[in-house]
Design a protein around this motif. Structure first.
Motif, PDB file in Angstrom:
ATOM      1  N   HIS A  18      -5.868  -8.254  -3.472  1.00 50.49           N
ATOM      2  CA  HIS A  18      -6.660  -8.913  -2.385  1.00 50.49           C
ATOM      3  C   HIS A  18      -7.766  -7.427  -2.080  1.00 50.49           C
ATOM      4  O   HIS A  18      -7.937  -6.759  -2.754  1.00 50.49           O
ATOM      5  CB  HIS A  18      -5.987  -8.336  -1.016  1.00 50.49           C
ATOM      6  CG  HIS A  18      -5.056  -7.685  -0.926  1.00 50.49           C
ATOM      7  ND1 HIS A  18      -5.318  -6.099  -0.535  1.00 50.49           N
ATOM      8  CD2 HIS A  18      -3.330  -7.371  -0.889  1.00 50.49           C
ATOM      9  CE1 HIS A  18      -4.460  -5.309  -0.636  1.00 50.49           C
ATOM     10  NE2 HIS A  18      -3.272  -6.200  -0.405  1.00 50.49           N
ATOM     11  N   GLY A 108      -1.248   4.727  -3.047  1.00 51.92           N
ATOM     12  CA  GLY A 108      -1.804   4.718  -1.474  1.00 51.92           C
ATOM     13  C   GLY A 108       0.058   5.620  -0.799  1.00 51.92           C
ATOM     14  O   GLY A 108       0.058   5.717  -1.701  1.00 51.92           O
ATOM     15  N   SER A 178      -1.898  -6.615   3.315  1.00 48.27           N
ATOM     16  CA  SER A 178      -1.518  -6.954   2.808  1.00 48.27           C
ATOM     17  C   SER A 178      -0.553  -7.611   2.040  1.00 48.27           C
ATOM     18  O   SER A 178      -1.245  -8.735   1.810  1.00 48.27           O
ATOM     19  CB  SER A 178       0.637  -5.731   2.765  1.00 48.27           C
ATOM     20  OG  SER A 178       0.905  -7.384   3.284  1.00 48.27           O
ATOM     21  N   THR A 180       1.929  -8.767   0.324  1.00 51.50           N
ATOM     22  CA  THR A 180       3.521  -8.981   1.196  1.00 51.50           C
ATOM     23  C   THR A 180       3.095 -10.812   2.321  1.00 51.50           C
ATOM     24  O   THR A 180       3.433 -11.614   2.232  1.00 51.50           O
ATOM     25  CB  THR A 180       4.181  -7.893   2.042  1.00 51.50           C
ATOM     26  OG1 THR A 180       4.552  -7.146   1.010  1.00 51.50           O
ATOM     27  CG2 THR A 180       4.870  -9.159   2.917  1.00 51.50           C
TER      28      THR A 180
HETATM   29  P1  ATP Z   1       3.019  -5.147  -1.419  1.00 50.39           P
HETATM   30  O1  ATP Z   1       2.425  -6.102   0.588  1.00 50.39           O
HETATM   31  O2  ATP Z   1       3.689  -6.519  -2.486  1.00 50.39           O
HETATM   32  O3  ATP Z   1       3.836  -4.683  -1.314  1.00 50.39           O
HETATM   33  P2  ATP Z   1       0.353  -4.236  -1.688  1.00 50.39           P
HETATM   34  O4  ATP Z   1      -0.713  -5.595  -1.120  1.00 50.39           O
HETATM   35  O5  ATP Z   1       1.043  -3.298  -1.173  1.00 50.39           O
HETATM   36  O6  ATP Z   1       1.668  -5.039  -1.924  1.00 50.39           O
HETATM   37  P3  ATP Z   1       0.454  -3.155  -4.318  1.00 50.39           P
HETATM   38  O7  ATP Z   1       0.484  -3.453  -5.474  1.00 50.39           O
HETATM   39  O8  ATP Z   1       1.754  -2.504  -3.825  1.00 50.39           O
HETATM   40  O9  ATP Z   1      -0.512  -3.882  -2.753  1.00 50.39           O
HETATM   41  O10 ATP Z   1      -0.539  -2.628  -4.105  1.00 50.39           O
HETATM   42  C1  ATP Z   1      -0.836  -1.053  -4.594  1.00 50.39           C
HETATM   43  C2  ATP Z   1      -1.916  -0.179  -4.760  1.00 50.39           C
HETATM   44  O11 ATP Z   1      -3.182  -0.750  -3.839  1.00 50.39           O
HETATM   45  C3  ATP Z   1      -0.762   0.925  -3.821  1.00 50.39           C
HETATM   46  O12 ATP Z   1      -0.980   1.765  -4.682  1.00 50.39           O
HETATM   47  C4  ATP Z   1      -0.831   0.475  -2.366  1.00 50.39           C
HETATM   48  O13 ATP Z   1      -1.011   2.060  -1.911  1.00 50.39           O
HETATM   49  C5  ATP Z   1      -1.875   0.385  -2.365  1.00 50.39           C
HETATM   50  N1  ATP Z   1      -3.207  -0.470  -1.382  1.00 50.39           N
HETATM   51  C6  ATP Z   1      -2.512  -2.399  -1.098  1.00 50.39           C
HETATM   52  N2  ATP Z   1      -2.626  -2.696  -0.323  1.00 50.39           N
HETATM   53  C7  ATP Z   1      -3.973  -1.558   0.475  1.00 50.39           C
HETATM   54  C8  ATP Z   1      -4.706  -1.879   1.551  1.00 50.39           C
HETATM   55  N3  ATP Z   1      -5.368  -2.448   1.885  1.00 50.39           N
HETATM   56  N4  ATP Z   1      -5.501  -0.437   1.653  1.00 50.39           N
HETATM   57  C9  ATP Z   1      -5.041   0.233   0.381  1.00 50.39           C
HETATM   58  N5  ATP Z   1      -4.496   0.289  -0.488  1.00 50.39           N
HETATM   59  C10 ATP Z   1      -3.404  -0.518  -0.360  1.00 50.39           C
END
Ligand code: ATP
Length: 211
Positions: A18, A108, A178, A180
Motif C-alpha cells: 500500500h 518499521g 495498514s 490489516t
Molecule cells: P499488517 O497490517 O498486515 O501487519 P503492514 O501494513 O504493517 O501489514 P507489513 O507488510 O507488515 O505491512 O510491513 C512491512 C514493513 O513496512 C514493516 O517494517 C512496517 O513497519 C512497514 N510499514 C507498514 N505500513 C507502513 C506505513 N503506513 N508507514 C510506514 N511504514 C510502514
C-alpha cells in the motif's frame, strides 16, 4: 560521483502493498541515496499468522506497484524458499553476492520494538546497518531505546559507505495505512481506493482477495 553501491532491503508481508510502504520506499531510497531498494516479501512470517493472499499474489501486487520505478526492485529469495526464513540468512547471502556494498536493512518502528526476539539479531548488525522508520502509533520498546543509544555511541550515529552496525532512525511522511485495515475494508465491502495503487486495487478485485 562514486560507484560504491548502497543497497537497501525493506522486508514485509505486503499483504497487500500500500501507499504506506511505497511512499516510505521512495523517501528512504532518496534520503539514503540508494542505488537499489529491494522490497523483500517474506514467505511465511515467523511472527505472524497466515496471510490472506498467497506468496505469488503478493509478489504480483508488488510488481504492479513498483512498475517503472527503476530503483525499486523485488527480491523474491525469501518467498522462493518455501519455508520460514531468517533475516540473518538473507543478509548473509546478499553479503556474499555484494562483498563491498553498504547494506541498509529497513524496518518499521513497530518491528524494531521486538528486534531482540529476532534470530541472531547481533549478527545482523555485523553485516548490515539498520534504519528504523517512524510509523504512526508505534513506540520504541525499552530494549529498542537502549540499543539505539548504545549502538550510536559505539558506531557513530550515521550510516556511511562501508559502515556496518549503525542504527539510524528515519522520519518519513506519516501515512496511517495498514494492510490489516485494507483487508478488513475489503471483507466489509468498503472501498480501498486511494489507499494503494489502482493497479493493485484492480488486482485484488479481479482475484477476489480478502473478501
Ligand atoms: P499488517 O497490517 O498486515 O501487519 P503492514 O501494513 O504493517 O501489514 P507489513 O507488510 O507488515 O505491512 O510491513 C512491512 C514493513 O513496512 C514493516 O517494517 C512496517 O513497519 C512497514 N510499514 C507498514 N505500513 C507502513 C506505513 N503506513 N508507514 C510506514 N511504514 C510502514
Amino acid at each position: 560521483v562514486t560507484d560504491h553501491q548502497r543497497i537497501g532491503l525493506f522486508g514485509g508481508t505486503f499483504d497487500p502493498v500500500h501507499f504506506g510502504h511505497l511512499r516510505t520506499a521512495m523517501e528512504i531510497t532518496e534520503h539514503f541515496a540508494l542505488n537499489t531498494l529491494y522490497l523483500l516479501p517474506n514467505h511465511k512470517p515467523a511472527h505472524r499468522s497466515a496471510p490472506g493472499a498467497n506468496t505469488a499474489q503478493r509478489i504480483e501486487m508488488l510488481s504492479h506497484a513498483i512498475d517503472g520505478v527503476d530503483r525499486l526492485q523485488i527480491d523474491t529469495r525469501e518467498a522462493d524458499r518455501g519455508r520460514p526464513t531468517y533475516t540473518i540468512d538473507t543478509l548473509t547471502e546478499l553479503r556474499a553476492e555484494q562483498p563491498v556494498a553498504t547494506l541498509l536493512f529497513f524496518m518499521g518502528l513497530d518491528a524494531f520494538a521486538g528486534f531482540d526476539t529476532w534470530h541472531r539479531w547481533r549478527d545482523i548488525l555485523k553485516i548490515a546497518n539498520l534504519v528504523v522508520i517512524d510509523r504512526p502509533g508505534a513506540e520504541l520498546s525499552t530494549f529498542a531505546q537502549n540499543l539505539l543509544r548504545t549502538q550510536a555511541s559505539a558506531q557513530g550515529a550515521q550510516i556511511h559507505n562501508g559502515s556496518v552496525g549503525v542504527i539510524e532512525r528515519c522520519n518519513v511522511t506519516q501515512l496511517s495505512i495498514s494492510a490489516t485495515d485494507i483487508r478488513a475494508k475489503v471483507s466489509a465491502g468498503k472501498s480501498i481506493r486511494f489507499l494503494l495503487p489502482d493497479d493493485v486495487r484492480e488486482y485484488i478485485e479481479q482475484h477476489t482477495l480478502y473478501s
